[in-house]
Scaffold this active site. Structure first.
Site, short mmCIF file in Angstrom:
data_model
loop_
_atom_site.label_atom_id
_atom_site.label_comp_id
_atom_site.label_asym_id
_atom_site.label_seq_id
_atom_site.Cartn_x
_atom_site.Cartn_y
_atom_site.Cartn_z
N ARG A 292 0.85 -1.20 0.00
CA ARG A 292 0.00 0.00 0.00
C ARG A 292 0.89 1.24 0.00
O ARG A 292 0.62 2.21 -0.71
CB ARG A 292 -0.89 0.02 1.26
CG ARG A 292 -2.21 -0.69 1.08
CD ARG A 292 -3.00 -0.73 2.40
NE ARG A 292 -3.43 -2.10 2.65
CZ ARG A 292 -3.48 -2.70 3.83
NH1 ARG A 292 -3.16 -2.05 4.93
NH2 ARG A 292 -3.86 -3.95 3.92
N THR B 188 -7.33 -4.31 1.02
CA THR B 188 -7.58 -3.06 1.71
C THR B 188 -7.37 -3.31 3.20
O THR B 188 -7.40 -4.46 3.66
CB THR B 188 -9.02 -2.56 1.49
OG1 THR B 188 -9.91 -3.49 2.13
CG2 THR B 188 -9.37 -2.47 0.01
N GLU C 101 -10.29 -5.21 4.61
CA GLU C 101 -10.26 -6.64 4.31
C GLU C 101 -9.27 -7.36 5.22
O GLU C 101 -9.56 -8.43 5.77
CB GLU C 101 -9.83 -6.87 2.85
CG GLU C 101 -10.88 -6.57 1.83
CD GLU C 101 -10.36 -6.76 0.42
OE1 GLU C 101 -11.10 -7.30 -0.41
OE2 GLU C 101 -9.22 -6.36 0.13
N GLU C 102 -8.10 -6.75 5.39
CA GLU C 102 -7.07 -7.37 6.22
C GLU C 102 -7.61 -7.60 7.64
O GLU C 102 -7.45 -8.67 8.21
CB GLU C 102 -5.82 -6.47 6.24
CG GLU C 102 -4.60 -7.15 6.78
CD GLU C 102 -3.38 -6.23 6.78
OE1 GLU C 102 -3.47 -5.09 6.28
OE2 GLU C 102 -2.33 -6.67 7.30
N GLY C 103 -8.27 -6.58 8.19
CA GLY C 103 -8.84 -6.71 9.54
C GLY C 103 -9.96 -7.73 9.59
O GLY C 103 -10.01 -8.58 10.47
#
Ligand SMILES: *[C@@H]1O[C@H](CO)[C@@H](O)[C@H](O)[C@H]1NC(C)=O
Ligand SMILES: *[C@@H]1O[C@H](CO)[C@@H](O)[C@H](O)[C@H]1NC(C)=O
Ligand SMILES: *[C@@H]1O[C@H](CO)[C@@H](O)[C@H](O)[C@H]1NC(C)=O
Ligand SMILES: *[C@@H]1O[C@H](CO)[C@@H](O)[C@H](O)[C@H]1NC(C)=O
Ligand SMILES: *[C@@H]1O[C@H](CO)[C@@H](O)[C@H](O)[C@H]1NC(C)=O
Length: 497
Positions: free
Chosen positions: A132, A167, A170-172
């Site tokens: 990112r 994003t 999404e990761e979380g």
């Protein structure tokens, strides 16, 4: 004549008996051996997920029984391979190197997945905050790195489904799914022989500390007021409304970089006193190395080649003050917040804290639910130990040894002042690396979602034999046995007569 007649009758009965026996045996075999297993070959499936993090890349190999793939606690980790060298974002100036670095781990994974199943093995690469940041710095370079890793994975005989940047949300969210899938808080096979949402089980929150970002995800007690931080899932027939936020630059590596940059800008000279580094520790770093990320901005006066000398002073009180300056704790508007003005409802329920949270606390022996008081005492004592003594005591941990005090104080500040845990809720944080022998991170949740292994609607009973087939087989056996017994009885009756 009568005798002859009886003989024919006896033969007929014996024939019937034999036929019954054969039929019973066939029925028995059919009912014991699951027809599906015999005719649908691969009973085990595999999936591969690359976790391309900011500091390094890992390849996870997962395995699950094909006929139960919608259940929970079914997918397990068979292998994790750590790619040699730095994260793929460090290959910005050598994209081909990023691709090549993945080969040894792909070779290792394909030794585990049987050859005949490789072509149907879903394979993903997900990149997180390191990429990112690179994309923010130079989008062309980020694309070149992705083209090279995709090229290399594409050469392998797997079902490659793409490489992309996740994003922060999404990761979380996928970390949250992983935790709750592994702990079976979403669905469980109940005593009533049904897959059910466990009534008295609360879902757990997820706290993830990477190198370049940190994520907090949980089910709050109140509706999420800010759409940017709200996530909605329907899993196994139950709705989940979650709060999730990812703070870019607040991963461990980037946060400690921001700390050093702040100390540099305070000191003005090329001599930096570092209160979080152990007394007696010294290192040199160039301005170019320190300011190599969008998380820190170089002062216009510094020339890139200038060498800065960083000297540890082992002063935890000053360290805490310096770390707190990395955050803006004021919330502004009249709503609860985390930090830097980001909305966050009050934390609620139990949490798993993994990745960097775990590694740092594991080194300090702080992962066994110690009280906040004990944790504070241990960290302050560790921060006062001098460098030569630390080097002697922990010769194996040379690479990160000088950073544990900063990292521990950073974690405490993040959890308490940032995410707003307090001395009561502290005991709800569980520092863990694994659950059910599987590493906790976003990769498993990601694969479960993209292979549709977590259905939105409740599960039908799919266990053992299908009722129709089973009932049919049982009635047939009973019928056959009864016929056989009657026949045998008749035969004996005629013989004795
Ligand atoms: C799993 O769920 C999907 C979608 O809900 C369905 O199509 C599939 O048949 C299910 N698989 C098994 C083994 O139950
Ligand atoms: C981004 O990288 C490309 C390829 O390396 C280079 O040509 C370009 O000048 C870079 N752009 C910026 C803004 O640095
Ligand atoms: C801190 O955050 C508040 C609220 O978001 C904002 O008004 C203020 O300007 C920030 N302070 C600094 C120093 O950035
Ligand atoms: C953690 O515990 C081990 C075993 O008791 C000990 O050898 C080690 O020194 C401890 N680590 C720290 C940082 O105190
Ligand atoms: C899960 O995967 C589907 C595609 O299969 C996608 O549409 C959906 O957004 C994913 N869920 C999340 C939370 O990313």
């Amino acid at each position: 004549m009568v005798g002859g007649g009886m003989d024919t009758k006896a033969k007929a009965v014996a024939g019937l008996l034999a036929a019954t026996c054969v039929c019973s045996i066939i029925a028995l075999i059919l009912s014991v051996v699951n027809v599906k297993d015999v005719f649908l070959p691969p009973s085990t499936k595999y999936g591969l997920v690359f976790d391309a993090g900011s500091t390094h890349t890992s390849l996870y190999t997962y395995r699950w029984p094909a006929d139960k793939e919608n259940g929970t606690g079914i997918v397990s980790q068979v292998d994790v391979c750590t790619v040699e060298g730095p994260g793929i974002s460090s290959y910005a100036d050598d994209p081909a190197g990023a691709g090549a670095s993945l080969r040894p781990c792909l070779d290792q994974a394909l030794k585990i997945v049987p050859a005949e199943q490789q072509r149907e093995t879903p394979t993903y690469l997900g990149a997180t905050a390191g990429m990112r940041l690179l994309r923010e710095q130079n989008g062309t370079k980020a694309e070149q790195v992705f083209a090279e890793v995709a090229k290399v994975i594409g050469e392998y005989p797997v079902d490659f489904r793409g490489a992309r940047i996740l994003t922060g949300t999404e990761e979380g969210s996928f970390g949250w799914i992983t935790v709750n899938y592994l702990l079976e808080t979403l669905v469980k096979f109940s005593f009533a022989e049904k897959w059910e949402h466990p009534e008295d089980t609360e879902v757990l929150g997820a706290l993830d500390l990477g190198g370049a970002s940190t994520q907090i995800t949980f089910q709050p007690g109140v509706p999420v007021e800010d759409r940017n931080t709200s996530v909605f899932f329907r899993l196994y027939g139950t709705n989940y409304s979650l709060y999730s936020h990812s703070y870019l630059c607040y991963g461990k590596t980037q946060a400690l970089k921001m700390l050093l940059a702040a100390l540099h800008q305070d000191s003005v000279t090329a001599q930096i006193s570092h209160p979080c580094y152990p007394m007696g520790y010294q290192e040199n770093v160039t301005v170019a190395e320190l300011y190599d990320s969008p998380c820190v901005r170089a002062p216009s006066t510094a020339s890139p080649a200038q060498v800065l000398t960083v000297t540890g002073t082992g002063d935890p009180a000053r360290c805490i003050m310096a770390v707190q300056k990395l955050f803006n704790f004021s919330c502004g508007a009249q709503r609860p917040c985390g930090f830097n003005g980001v909305y966050q409802p009050p934390v609620r329920g139990q949490f798993f804290a993994f990745a960097g949270f775990y590694y740092t606390f594991h080194f300090l022996n702080l992962t066994s639910q110690q009280s906040l008081n004990d944790v504070n005492t241990t960290i302050l004592a560790f921060c006062k130990r001098n460098w030569s003594e630390l080097e002697r005591t922990f010769p194996q941990d040379k690479k990160y040894l000088h950073t544990y005090c900063s990292a521990a104080i950073y974690i405490l500040t993040l959890l308490l002042d940032g995410f707003k845990f307090n001395e009561h809720t502290w005991s709800n944080i569980h520092f863990s690396q694994q659950a059910a022998h599987t590493d906790i991170g976003w990769t498993l949740g990601f694969m479960l979602n993209f292979t549709n292994m977590i259905p939105a609607e409740p599960l039908e009973l799919v266990k053992g034999h299908q009722p129709g087939l089973w009932a049919g087989a049982v009635s047939f056996i009973v019928l056959a046995l009864v016929t056989g017994l009657v026949a045998a009885f008749l035969l004996c009756f005629w013989k004795t007569k």
